[in-house]
Design a protein around this motif. Structure first.
Motif, PDB file in Angstrom:
ATOM      1  N   ASP A   1       1.004  -1.249   0.069  1.00 25.23           N
ATOM      2  CA  ASP A   1      -0.073  -0.072   0.067  1.00 25.23           C
ATOM      3  C   ASP A   1       0.974   1.320   0.068  1.00 25.23           C
ATOM      4  OD1 ASP A   1      -2.446  -1.521   0.276  1.00 25.23           O
ATOM      5  OD2 ASP A   1      -2.144  -1.796   2.364  1.00 25.23           O
ATOM      6  N   LEU A   2       0.795   2.028  -1.082  1.00 29.83           N
ATOM      7  CA  LEU A   2       1.692   3.264  -1.299  1.00 29.83           C
ATOM      8  C   LEU A   2       1.020   4.542  -0.646  1.00 29.83           C
ATOM      9  CD1 LEU A   2       2.816   2.566  -5.012  1.00 29.83           C
ATOM     10  CD2 LEU A   2       3.905   1.529  -2.503  1.00 29.83           C
ATOM     11  N   TYR A   3       1.856   5.292  -0.227  1.00 26.82           N
ATOM     12  CA  TYR A   3       1.608   6.702   0.513  1.00 26.82           C
ATOM     13  C   TYR A   3       2.841   7.524   0.063  1.00 26.82           C
ATOM     14  CZ  TYR A   3      -1.564   3.757   3.378  1.00 26.82           C
ATOM     15  OH  TYR A   3      -2.450   2.980   3.678  1.00 26.82           O
ATOM     16  N   GLU A   4       2.420   8.655  -0.034  1.00 27.13           N
ATOM     17  CA  GLU A   4       3.448   9.852  -0.570  1.00 27.13           C
ATOM     18  C   GLU A   4       3.485  11.009   0.408  1.00 27.13           C
ATOM     19  OE1 GLU A   4       5.441  11.840  -4.394  1.00 27.13           O
ATOM     20  OE2 GLU A   4       4.438  10.058  -4.314  1.00 27.13           O
ATOM     21  N   GLU A   5       4.461  11.616   0.808  1.00 30.77           N
ATOM     22  CA  GLU A   5       4.662  12.679   1.717  1.00 30.77           C
ATOM     23  C   GLU A   5       5.643  13.825   1.032  1.00 30.77           C
ATOM     24  OE1 GLU A   5       2.853  14.240   4.379  1.00 30.77           O
ATOM     25  OE2 GLU A   5       1.133  12.696   4.185  1.00 30.77           O
ATOM     26  N   PRO A   6       5.523  15.004   1.174  1.00 36.25           N
ATOM     27  CA  PRO A   6       6.320  16.066   0.599  1.00 36.25           C
ATOM     28  C   PRO A   6       7.376  15.799   1.804  1.00 36.25           C
ATOM     29  CG  PRO A   6       4.679  17.123   1.265  1.00 36.25           C
ATOM     30  CD  PRO A   6       4.166  15.871   1.415  1.00 36.25           C
ATOM     31  N   PHE A   7       8.758  16.197   1.891  1.00 40.22           N
ATOM     32  CA  PHE A   7       9.889  16.180   2.679  1.00 40.22           C
ATOM     33  C   PHE A   7      10.908  17.247   2.427  1.00 40.22           C
ATOM     34  CE2 PHE A   7      13.737  14.500   4.717  1.00 40.22           C
ATOM     35  CZ  PHE A   7      13.254  14.052   5.846  1.00 40.22           C
ATOM     36  N   GLY A   8      11.415  17.950   3.136  1.00 42.31           N
ATOM     37  CA  GLY A   8      12.537  18.887   2.952  1.00 42.31           C
ATOM     38  C   GLY A   8      12.130  20.332   2.228  1.00 42.31           C
ATOM     39  N   ILE A   9      12.732  20.679   1.410  1.00 43.59           N
ATOM     40  CA  ILE A   9      12.494  22.064   0.575  1.00 43.59           C
ATOM     41  C   ILE A   9      10.891  22.021  -0.016  1.00 43.59           C
ATOM     42  CG2 ILE A   9      12.932  23.617  -1.114  1.00 43.59           C
ATOM     43  CD1 ILE A   9      14.700  23.868   1.332  1.00 43.59           C
ATOM     44  N   PRO A  10      10.580  20.984  -0.452  1.00 45.96           N
ATOM     45  CA  PRO A  10       9.310  20.919  -1.135  1.00 45.96           C
ATOM     46  C   PRO A  10       8.470  21.161  -0.013  1.00 45.96           C
ATOM     47  CG  PRO A  10      10.548  19.307  -2.300  1.00 45.96           C
ATOM     48  CD  PRO A  10      11.255  19.762  -1.182  1.00 45.96           C
ATOM     49  N   ALA A  11       8.309  20.432   1.185  1.00 43.98           N
ATOM     50  CA  ALA A  11       7.445  20.517   2.376  1.00 43.98           C
ATOM     51  C   ALA A  11       7.274  21.863   2.885  1.00 43.98           C
ATOM     52  CB  ALA A  11       7.801  19.442   3.317  1.00 43.98           C
ATOM     53  N   TYR A  12       8.541  22.398   2.920  1.00 40.31           N
ATOM     54  CA  TYR A  12       8.834  23.841   3.459  1.00 40.31           C
ATOM     55  C   TYR A  12       7.951  24.815   2.668  1.00 40.31           C
ATOM     56  CZ  TYR A  12      10.669  28.178   5.494  1.00 40.31           C
ATOM     57  OH  TYR A  12      10.708  29.303   5.985  1.00 40.31           O
ATOM     58  N   ARG A  13       8.085  24.814   1.380  1.00 39.68           N
ATOM     59  CA  ARG A  13       7.401  25.522   0.344  1.00 39.68           C
ATOM     60  C   ARG A  13       5.779  25.348   0.621  1.00 39.68           C
ATOM     61  NH1 ARG A  13      10.720  24.103  -4.838  1.00 39.68           N
ATOM     62  NH2 ARG A  13      12.688  25.104  -4.423  1.00 39.68           N
ATOM     63  N   ALA A  14       5.221  24.235   0.586  1.00 39.32           N
ATOM     64  CA  ALA A  14       3.982  23.989   0.792  1.00 39.32           C
ATOM     65  C   ALA A  14       3.154  24.057   2.140  1.00 39.32           C
ATOM     66  CB  ALA A  14       3.642  22.558   0.266  1.00 39.32           C
ATOM     67  N   HIS A  15       3.841  23.762   3.111  1.00 36.86           N
ATOM     68  CA  HIS A  15       3.518  23.710   4.514  1.00 36.86           C
ATOM     69  C   HIS A  15       4.053  24.601   5.591  1.00 36.86           C
ATOM     70  CE1 HIS A  15       0.885  20.584   3.167  1.00 36.86           C
ATOM     71  NE2 HIS A  15       1.723  20.109   2.757  1.00 36.86           N
ATOM     72  N   GLY A  16       5.326  25.113   5.076  1.00 36.26           N
ATOM     73  CA  GLY A  16       6.246  25.977   6.037  1.00 36.26           C
ATOM     74  C   GLY A  16       6.893  25.327   7.110  1.00 36.26           C
TER      75      GLY A  16
END
Length: 380
Positions: A41-56
């Motif tokens: 079962d696959l899940y995906e989450e932003p991490f690092g700079i992409p996560a910071y851009r999207a969520h601070g």
């Protein structure tokens, strides 16, 4: 016969070329789900700079919850010049947190010199023949995590401080992992240290030798200073079977091993927990290529996805316990290269090159071609 339990696989693309290579890796995972009935079962989450851009936030609480719930993590890369522009940003902090809090102290870094890539290695073909080794790197101790650490001012002079520290239990558990692995291979371990200079290394050598003598007498053990080990990796890499190292030395030596593989873009890795006395505990592992984020080529669509895809092969072997599927993916990747498909880093001068996505497609075509003749995966 009961069906194999389903496993949660978390995809963390991360920074730089991470999203590009993991997009191709996900295509391969989807192929194994569809064609080989992989119970994932696959899940995906932003991490690092992409996560910071999207969520601070570089690593959201929601993402950490998914990390803790995952059986296996497919990780892309960490690192970007943008970290230097964000106050309080600590590049690599999220990855270090995963390693330490999840207890991923065993880091496996296989180095194979595939014949189709001999011509692009800086080493001679006769040196590369039969090179097939695994670097077993201790991943949660040593100078990367030791304290005290930091930059301080003493008597008006700034100085940086890092502490290399290992306890006997830390050395013993990674040594057991190396010897256990060697028993499944050619029963040879070379332990790397700097015991002529460092007290930590003197303890390391003592513990490794004692454990071999008392519990693993069937495994051949040698010792090398790390500087000599670096030379031997480029002089005669085929002499090694299992190379046991502490954290910093393993980080450096595995990049040197890329010379044998033809490109650092070809090297996978697995970071894993240990074993309970009664057998495997809840097995948790993180799989990632060793090449880093490569910000100079990020977004250009030219990164080599093979290291990430071969990391998923390690996931098939160690987390899903499906060695036939792992061997299928490894064989398909090498056959793709042998048939002439090359990204820029593994191409000879003047040879046509493929984009990241085109390389992913070529590997999928090879999987399609090989699948019908491959043994069915065990599903018990």
């Amino acid at each position: 016969m009961t069906a194999a339990p389903r496993k949660r696989v978390l995809i963390l693309p991360g920074d730089g070329i991470g999203p590009e290579i993991l997009a191709q890796t996900r295509r391969v995972v989807d192929w194994f789900v569809a064609r080989r009935a992989l119970p994932a079962d696959l899940y995906e989450e932003p991490f690092g700079i992409p996560a910071y851009r999207a969520h601070g936030s570089f690593l959201r609480d929601e993402t950490w919850d998914e990390i803790e719930a995952a059986d296996a993590i497919l990780f892309g890369a960490i690192g970007s010049p943008e970290y230097d522009t964000i106050p309080g940003a600590a590049e690599g902090a999220g990855l270090m947190r995963m390693r330490t809090e999840l207890g991923l102290f065993i880091n496996l870094r296989p180095v194979r010199a595939a014949a189709p890539l001999h011509a692009v290695s800086p080493l001679k073909a006769e040196v590369l023949r039969q090179t097939d080794l695994v670097i077993v790197r201790e991943l949660t101790g040593g100078i990367y995590t030791g304290k005290p650490r930091g930059i301080e001012t003493v008597d008006g002079v700034r100085r940086g401080v890092n502490t290399m520290i290992y306890s006997e239990p830390e050395i013993e558990r990674i040594t057991r992992a190396a010897f256990d692995l060697a028993r499944t291979r050619r029963k040879r371990v070379c332990s790397v240290d700097k015991s002529n200079v460092l007290e930590v290394s003197r303890l390391w050598r003592e513990v490794v030798q004692r454990l071999r003598d008392t519990a693993y007498s069937d495994v051949e053990l040698t010792h090398l200073f790390v500087d000599n080990a670096a030379m031997q990796l480029v002089r005669a890499p085929a002499q090694f079977d299992v190379l046991l190292t502490e954290n910093l030395f393993g980080d450096i030596l595995s990049d040197i091993g890329a010379a044998a593989a033809g490109s650092i873009g070809m090297l996978p890795s697995a970071s894993m927990t240990g074993m309970d006395a009664d057998g495997p505990a809840r097995h948790r592992a993180l799989y990632e290529p060793i090449h880093g984020s490569a910000p100079d080529i990020a977004g250009k669509g030219i990164a080599n996805p093979c290291g990430a895809i071969l990391s998923f092969a390690m996931c098939l072997r160690h987390s899903f316990l499906r060695p036939d599927d792992a061997a299928l993916l490894e064989a398909a990747t090498i056959a793709t290269i042998e048939n002439g498909a090359r990204t820029a880093d593994i191409a000879r001068p003047g040879q046509p090159t493929l984009s990241t996505a085109e390389m992913g497609s070529a590997i999928l075509r090879e999987l399609d071609a090989m699948a019908d003749g491959w043994p069915a995966a065990a599903r018990a």
